[in-house]
Scaffold this active site. Structure first.
Site, PDB file in Angstrom:
ATOM      1  N   GLU A  35      10.464   1.293  -1.238  1.00 31.10           N
ATOM      2  CA  GLU A  35      10.060   0.134  -0.434  1.00 31.10           C
ATOM      3  C   GLU A  35      11.218  -0.868  -0.338  1.00 31.10           C
ATOM      4  O   GLU A  35      11.046  -2.089  -0.416  1.00 31.10           O
ATOM      5  CB  GLU A  35       8.798  -0.496  -1.016  1.00 31.10           C
ATOM      6  N   GLU A  56       3.139   7.720  -1.724  1.00 35.90           N
ATOM      7  CA  GLU A  56       2.188   6.978  -2.550  1.00 35.90           C
ATOM      8  C   GLU A  56       0.924   6.732  -1.755  1.00 35.90           C
ATOM      9  O   GLU A  56       0.978   6.317  -0.592  1.00 35.90           O
ATOM     10  CB  GLU A  56       2.729   5.603  -2.978  1.00 35.90           C
TER      11      GLU A  56
END
Length: 1670
Positions: free
Chosen positions: A1215, A1364
């Site tokens: 991220e 995820e």
């Protein structure tokens, strides 16, 4: 009756004639069949009076039973002591090994004629089914020759062969020295009696009295056996209920016979047999009841209550303390076997016959039954009834521990365990049997005794415990002075217990002898006593099973600090220690040492810190650093031994411990610390060793099991025990191995299920598995520092190999290999070939002594290797001509010894048998001119004639080393795709394949195209030359294993699919191997047993890393979920344990957030695919430096990838684009990824590893996916970052990694119930409409939003991978909707969606497979943020589940079955015009080629059937499914329509999506269907289904019988098709079955009728139940 006598007379003549011809009937009139009984003596009943327990008959006529190992566990839980099996199944006999169960094995009736005609046949049977299992721990006590052979007329031809068969079996048992251990008998039913009531009138049937029963009784009497009797009061009662009351059959009656009163029908039947035997002169012959029982269903009186009453009465009668016997024989004990363990659904006959079991097949009880003696409670005894411990500090005794069944040693790799000392200097100690149970509870593996107490040795029998017994110090002088005394000691104290199942592995001659005064010259006599004991052991053939040593205390050392200065005390060094060490070295024994850091510390506390004694210190001695006192003491002894010339003698710690009372530092807490650290050190894997001997495995025995209140000396001496005398723990300690230790594997024996009221349904039949292939290893022994053979064999078993080749026929090695699972090739040395070629007699003697003797003794010899690389020795060409004659003589001798077909003969050749240029063009390879016709031609002819194989020593390393300019290193290491060799039509990517095919081509040129190859040597060195490193050796070996063990086999380009057995060279490094230093370093192991490099030899892993995302056709691969393994916690288990938990969950991939070495090491040599990560902070450095990227790859990928960690991807940043801290580095992200990718592609080894970066949903503008069609990337990253990122991913076919959380989307939204349902995949959720696209869940909308944003940048085809996703289990408030229930709901539905077959995809990308990683493995208590951030784990840190979850794929859609009421497929209309159909298909393919790819060529999954209608159907359906949400209809100019039938077949999957209405799509017209056998599946599956149908309704199958209209074609598939269709048609109206038949059948629209054979069809396809057909 008269007919019986005539037939018997005929067979009697036949047997006598056969006996005269064959010389096998040498008995006198006693067994001739008609002689009288001479010198009758009352036989003694053997074996059974020691421990009375009930027996059980374990019959297996069922298809739903537990495994034999599970059955053995159930028997032990029932408390039975014996088991009778009705055959000699090796799996069953192996499962019973090393249990407390005594075993009766059986010769089946059909085998009796063979065994009666030849002692050799009996010998083969015995050495196949009895001897190897007996020697390996199965307590076989009897051989049951035939079952009820004399009942009925089926086996009347074999009646007269019964006793000769029994005699032959008994003769073989006697020759093996086991006649006092194993009896021989036969089981008879009570119908051998002519009259059975009243009992006194009992007599045998006239037809068998003199001809069979009299000689049978004589045989039993002479050999102290017993008559086995199957006696069923139930059958007698049910056949004459007027004569016998039910109560009489159930042990509650009273019937008089003269002066005798009978209270049970069983006693009456037994006495009738005894009366009949008495009339033949055998009034006292023992009986054993080999079968009795009571049925629970199927006839009058057959109820569970009556069965329970009968069995309980039987147990009470049989096991009462004073045996009751019978009225005719009062007081006699009669061993009894209940019939049977399980109900058996395949037992022929009426339902009654299937319901005799104590248990259902799931292990639950049919009725309650206590099989333990009447005086003994059924459950394990309460805690040992001993007075409370007098010490105030003693804890309250623990609650009773359920004593486990005694466990067998593993048949796989032996697990290292701690040992324990057991001595009995106390007056309040438990009995030996109770003490043994306590040892087993502690999970120790070995026990050392201080004497040879008979009760203790008996209690240790048939357990998994390895035992050292001791010669007391006072006996040493006598044993030294007399070999006879030593032999008597051995025969009294070792042999009887060893033969009865006590696993004695050592004799300890004296304890600390050299620490006491030299009274009576005991020091001088120590070694002679040891020598005499060893001589006695050797004469008994046990020298490789039982070692001899003596235990010394540390006071034999003059000084041990520092360890490097240590030496033995001057007065014992040369005169006593040197001969002692020489004896130990000569006999491969270990030096036994009693070493107590506590005692050393306690007398020098000023100079030795307590922590150093407790494994937590640091002391330097030269370059060596010692962290603990124990290591220093051990190395001191090793140093002292080295000074006397014995530097590498093994050490064994026979005593060590820490007291728990009697001194300030003698406390339970400190004792627990010492013992736990000791266990962690000793059982570490790989072994830790010591600073002077790193990696050495040192066995250790803790002193001691129990505190002993009578031990002399101060209080401290009475408090060394782990346990108080009552069995409670003095302190808590775990004696199991430390991590890495996997939790119990999923295939371990499950707990016995909870009993159920009704019998369980039949379980589906599992077809038998083919034997597992295993790698082999060469056990060469050119070293002076190697472990002895018996230890080497243990290491071989630990490695998990299945075969071993030795370079001679050494008897010590062959004995060590006996009674293991290893298959063995032995060798004729080169220098012996000429002698064996010139003399058949010499060959006969060689085979008899080197092969036959060891084969019969349990060594599984499968091959003889006549010479090794003899044709490579050009200085001794004369021997070449002796090679084939020697092989022929050896083979002839093998035939004479009746080992033909079991032991093959070949010779090992080097690659230099080929002409020099052969490897450049393998298809043109030929043998050397000097041997081609003169040697190779006759050699290959011999191999071909005898169905052998050519043995080949093939070393890609040597070829690469010599020809590095020709062959690349990667090519030698099975990764030559970048440097492949193309020759003719074949492309080679590995040097090994090229070498093998060159030999095959050379053989073909001589006319031998079908000879198999076996690789008898291959490997890679670890030192001494270019490329000789442990890392490359590990790479070569692991890839070799993967190649060899692939299923189905890979083969070579010239011989695809061929399995080539392979032996790795070699087990050990060898310091005496001649030649360059290189030659000494080919071992898997160092000489001390530690690993030279890492390799898993048991399981093939993937041949090369492959991206987990779907390619054009991904069907056929088993898709699995991935898991994210975050470690932001301070309470997580060791990575090894975490990896074991991942395997238990069934995940296939794991993503980690760094490149931690411990984690990557734990993941090595597993099937798990791994994504590692570049941390965000490192992105800038990697973007700015190619050298930095190179170093990162070399550090974080190369060492782990080459040692077996299956790294498939690198995640550059997590991220990264969501974190504003790094916003100035965002534009450098792609540069970092490119540099990493460049570094990876520099090596052929791992150039397939993908590179991507994980993005959160906030890469979208406003995190928007509402609607998905409007999604775009954020303006600040769209052009500067996302566009070059997409270019990089697209150019390299890498996916975009995406962290996507519907929960977070819901949390940031309006929190209403509707949006929660939408996030949780609820079927009732309100759909979200985006133009013509309908979304039923949030995840699809989020994924399509990303795809839409990528499309707008011009990259519609970049794949996605979800790195995820998940749902939290706890939140900041009840409104957070974070709970285990909701998490389970989300994740389970996610799994079902992502692993669906065919894949669901998304509305914009239907049918696309999206690899998915759940977040996360564990909840992480150190993760920053609100509470819910710490609660995403599937598991708690202790490994238990946070919520229920099944990660297995959902069942695939079955071809031919409907997907539900709303499911439709678009198919071509069979009646459509061909030209119109062709035009419609062409239009679709021109519009978008993706709809037609699946049938574009022969290798594509939907190419077959190659018809226009099939191809059009696939294209129409794909097009319509893809576009129906945008208004498409299934018509295609009138050539198509809808059907509810899924036409998927094999790997060709017809997509299905039910999110839209059908619109105006027409339905296809009604058609007929037939149910037929599937093509291309295992014929055994079809045959089994056919058998089931015909057994249910024979009339259905009559048309396929001989001379019936459907008999031809005579194939299983054709006959089954008719039967399946007829059965299906008959049941279709009742909706009772579908067309499946256990996976053997499917629907077709093609009428299979032919000739006069008519198959009825059914209109359309009625919806069927999904329950399987019979």
């Amino acid at each position: 009756m008269e007919r019986d006598r005539i037939i018997l007379a005929f067979w009697a003549i036949v047997v006598v004639v056969v006996g005269l011809i064959g010389g096998t009937q040498q008995q006198s009139g006693r067994y001739g069949g008609f002689g009288t009984v001479l010198d009758e003596k009352p036989p003694q009943l053997r074996h059974h009076d020691r421990l009375r327990k009930m027996g059980i008959t374990y019959s297996r006529l069922a298809d739903n039973l537990p495994s034999p190992k599970q059955a053995a566990q159930l028997m032990q839980q029932l408390g039975v002591g014996s088991v009778r099996i009705l055959d000699s199944d090796p799996d069953v006999i192996s499962a019973l090994a090393n249990t407390s169960l005594r075993v009766v094995v059986s010769v089946q009736n059909d085998d009796i004629p063979t065994l009666s005609g030849s002692v050799q046949a009996a010998s083969t049977w015995f050495y196949t089914y009895v001897y190897p299992f007996f020697m390996n721990g199965t307590h076989i006590t009897a051989v049951n020759v035939g079952n009820e052979l004399l009942s009925g007329s089926k086996y009347i031809h074999a009646w007269m062969q019964l006793i000769p068969a029994m005699q032959n079996i008994h003769e073989v048992i006697t020759k093996a020295g086991l006649n006092d251990q194993i009896i021989v008998s036969t089981s008879c039913a009570t119908d051998i009696l002519d009259t059975s009531f009243p009992p006194s009138a009992g007599s045998f049937r006239e037809s068998i009295t003199d001809t069979i029963m009299r000689p049978l009784m004589a045989f039993i009497s002479d050999n102290s056996s017993a008559l086995f009797l199957n006696v069923y009061p139930y059958r007698t009662w049910v056949s004459d209920r007027q004569k016998f009351p039910l109560e009489f059959a159930l042990f509650h009656g009273s019937v008089k016979d003269g002066d005798l009163t009978y209270t049970s029908l069983l006693d009456a039947e037994l006495d009738a047999v005894w009366a009949a035997m008495a009339k033949l002169g055998f009034p006292k012959l023992p009986l054993q009841i080999s079968e009795t029982g009571w049925p629970t269903l199927g006839n009058p009186g057959a109820t569970p209550d009556n069965a329970a009453t009968y069995i309980q009465g039987l147990v009470s009668k049989t096991l009462r303390e004073e045996p009751k016997g019978t009225p005719l024989h009062p007081g006699g004990y009669i061993p009894t076997y209940i019939f049977s363990l399980f109900n058996e659904d395949k037992r022929p006959g009426p339902p009654l016959e299937q319901n005799w079991g104590l248990m259902y097949s799931n292990g639950s009880h049919v009725y309650p039954a206590n099989l333990t003696p009447p005086e003994t409670p059924a459950s394990p005894p309460p805690h040992l009834a001993l007075p409370p411990h007098p010490l105030a500090s003693a804890p309250t005794p623990l609650p009773p521990l359920a004593l486990p069944p005694r466990r067998a040693p593993s048949d796989e790799s032996p697990t290292r365990k701690m040992g324990i000392n057991y001595r009995t200097q106390g007056d309040n100690l438990p009995s030996p049997s109770q003490a043994v149970d306590l040892m087993l509870q502690l999970d120790v593996g070995s026990v050392r005794l201080f004497d040879s107490d008979r009760d203790v040795l008996t209690a240790l029998a048939n357990t998994s415990l390895r035992v050292i017994v001791s010669v007391k110090n006072k006996d040493i002088v006598d044993l030294a002075d007399s070999q006879q005394a030593a032999t008597e000691w051995f025969l009294t104290n070792i042999r009887p217990f060893y033969m009865s199942g006590t696993r004695i592995v050592g004799v300890n001659v004296g304890n600390e002898v050299l620490s006491q005064f030299n009274k009576d010259g005991i020091w001088e006599r120590l070694v002679p006593a040891m020598q005499n004991i060893h001589t006695s052991i050797t004469h008994a053939g046990l020298k490789d099973k039982i070692m001899v040593s003596t235990s010394c205390a540390m006071d034999i050392i003059d000084t041990f600090s520092p360890p490097s200065a240590a030496s033995f005390r001057e007065e014992i060094a040369d005169s006593f220690m040197k001969p002692l060490l020489a004896f130990l070295s000569d006999n491969y024994s270990a030096f036994s040492l009693n070493v107590y850091p506590y005692r050393t510390w306690s007398i020098d506390q000023k100079n030795i810190p307590l922590q150093y004694a407790l494994f937590n210190g640091s002391v330097q001695d030269g370059e060596l650093i010692y962290s603990n006192l124990l290591d220093a003491q051990l190395d001191a002894v090793w140093t002292a031994m080295a000074k006397l010339g014995f530097p590498k003698l093994r050490l064994e710690i026979t005593e060590t411990g820490w007291p728990s009372q009697g001194d300030t530092s003698a406390t339970p807490e400190i004792a627990a610390t010492y013992i736990q650290e000791l266990v962690n050190k000793i059982l570490a894997h790989p072994p830790k060793g010591t600073p002077l001997h790193p990696g050495a495995y040192i066995t250790a025995y803790i002193f001691s099991l129990l505190n002993e209140d009578k031990r002399p000396g101060p209080a401290i001496e009475q408090n060394w025990g782990l346990l108080y005398p009552n069995g409670s723990h003095v302190y808590s300690v775990d004696l199991s191995p430390p991590p890495p230790t996997a939790p119990t594997p999923p295939h371990a024996l499950p707990p016995i299920p909870t009993p159920i009221a009704e019998p369980p349904p039949n379980l589906p039949h599992t077809p038998p598995q083919k034997p597992m292939r295993k790698i082999g290893v060469n056990y060469a022994r050119l070293g002076d520092n190697l472990l002895p053979p018996y230890q080497a064999v243990e290491l071989i078993l630990e490695l998990g190999v299945g075969n071993v080749r030795i370079f001679d026929s050494d008897p010590v090695a062959l004995t060590a290999l006996a009674n293991t699972s290893l298959r063995v090739i032995i060798s004729v040395k080169n220098e012996d070939i000429e002698g064996l070629a010139g003399s058949q007699k010499a060959a006969d003697e060689w085979v008899h002594t080197k092969v036959k003797n060891f084969y019969m003794g349990g060594t599984n010899i499968i091959g003889v290797n006549v010479g090794n690389e003899i044709l490579s020795n050009t200085t001794d060409t004369a021997t070449w001509q002796h090679l084939v004659p020697a092989m022929k003589n050896i083979h002839h001798s093998i035939i004479q010894e009746e080992l033909d077909g079991l032991v093959m003969v070949s010779t090992s050749c080097g690659m230099d048998i080929l002409a020099n240029s052969s490897l450049l063009q393998p298809s043109e390879a030929s043998f050397r001119e000097d041997i081609a016709d003169s040697v190779m031609l006759p050699l290959l002819q011999f191999i071909s004639d005898n169905s052998s194989a050519l043995f080949l020593n093939v070393y890609p390393y040597r070829t690469w080393f010599d020809e590095q300019e020709t062959f690349s290193l990667e090519f030698a290491l099975f990764n030559g795709s970048g440097s492949a060799v193309k020759t003719g039509d074949f492309t080679y990517t590995s040097l090994l394949d090229l070498q093998l095919d060159a030999v095959w081509a050379a053989m073909a040129k001589l006319g031998f195209r079908k000879i198999n190859l076996e690789i008898t040597e291959t490997g890679w060195p670890t030192d001494g030359g270019d490329g000789a490193t442990p890392e490359l050796a590990s790479t070569y070996t692991q890839r070799l294993v993967n190649r060899v063990l692939q299923d189905p086999p890979q083969g070579t380009p010239l011989h695809p699919g061929v399995y080539t057995p392979t032996y790795i060279y070699s087990l050990f490094d060898e310091d005496r191997r001649p030649g360059l230093e290189l030659e000494k370093h080919w071992g898997l192991l160092h000489p001390n047993g530690s690993q030279a490099y890492s390799a898993d030899l048991t399981t093939p892993g993937p041949m090369s890393p492959t991206p987990p995302y779907a390619t054009e056709n991904d069907h056929g691969t088993v898709r699995k979920m991935g898991i994210s393994y975050g470690r932001a916690a301070d309470n997580l288990p060791h990575p090894n344990v975490a990896v074991a938990l991942m395997k238990e969950l069934g995940v296939g991939s794991v993503r980690i957030y760094d490149s931690d070495a411990d984690v990557l090491t734990a993941l090595a040599n597993t099937t798990l695919r791994v994504i590692i990560s570049v941390q965000n902070k490192d992105v800038r450095m990697l973007a700015n430096s190619q050298e930095g990227a190179d170093l990162w790859v070399q550090t974080n990928i190369q060492p782990f990838y080459t040692t077996g960690t299956n790294i498939i991807g690198v995640d550059v940043g997590d991220e990264f684009l969501s974190n504003p801290i790094f916003n100035d580095t965002w534009p450098q992200l792609v540069s970092a990824m490119q540099n990493i990718h460049t570094s990876i592609t520099k090596s052929e080894l791992y150039r397939g590893i993908m590179v991507s970066t994980s993005c959160a949903m906030d890469v979208l503008h406003n995190s928007s996916y509402n609607p998905p069609s409007a999604a775009t990337f954020r303006y600040d990253i769209a052009d500067p970052v996302m566009k070059p990122l997409m270019e990089f991913l697209s150019a390299n076919s890498f996916p975009l990694f995406l962290n996507v959380y519907p929960y977070r989307g819901w949390l940031s939204g309006n929190h209403d119930k509707a949006s929660l349902d939408f996030a949780l995949f609820e079927s009732s959720a309100t759909p979200f409409v985006d133009g013509n696209v309908i979304y039923t869940n949030a995840l699809d909308a989020q994924l399509d939003a990303i795809w839409m944003a990528m499309d707008k940048l011009g990259f519609p085809n970049v794949e996605l991978e979800i790195t995820e996703t998940g749902w939290p289990t706890q939140g900041d408030s009840p409104d957070a909707e974070a709970s285990p229930v909701l998490a389970s709901t989300y994740v389970q539905r996610l799994v079902d969606k992502m692993l669906a077959d065919p894949p669901h995809g998304t509305p914009l990308h239907p049918g696309t497979y999206i690899p998915t990683y759940l977040f996360s493995l564990f909840s992480e208590n150190q993760k920053p943020g609100p509470i819910f951030e710490q609660h995403w784990g599937i598991l708690y840190p202790n490994g238990s589940r946070v919520y229920k979850l099944d990660l297995k794929p959902p069942p695939p859609s079955a071809p031919g079955a409907s997907e539900g009421n709303g499911a439709h497929w678009c198919m071509a209309n069979p009646s459509a015009d061909g030209v119109a159909l062709q035009g419609a298909l062409k239009t679709i393919c021109n519009q978008d080629q993706q709809y037609c790819k699946a049938f574009a060529g022969e290798k594509h999954p939907c190419y077959q059937p190659n018809t226009l209608i099939e191809h059009a159907s696939f294209a129409f359906n794909q097009y319509w499914q893809d576009r129906k949400t945008r208004g498409a209809i299934c018509d295609f100019n009138g050539t198509a329509g809808l059907t509810t039938i899924n036409h998927s077949h094999g790997d060709c999957m017809f997509g299905y999506n039910d999110v839209a209405e059908l619109g105006d799509s027409p339905l296809l017209p009604t058609k007929k269907y037939w149910c037929v056998a599937k093509p291309n599946i295992d014929e055994h599956i079809i045959q089994e289904a056919l058998n089931n149908v015909c057994s249910i309704n024979t009339k259905i199958c009559e048309p396929v019988f001989l001379n019936k209209p459907c008999h031809a074609p005579v194939t299983v598939a054709d006959h089954a098709s008719y039967a399946f269709n007829a059965y299906w048609q008959a049941n279709v109206a009742e909706n009772s079955t579908n067309c499946d038949f256990g996976g053997a059948a499917a629907l077709t629209t093609v009428n299979p009728s032919h000739g006069m054979c008519v198959f009825e069809g059914v209109d359309d396809n009625p919806q069927r139940s999904t329950s399987p057909a019979p």
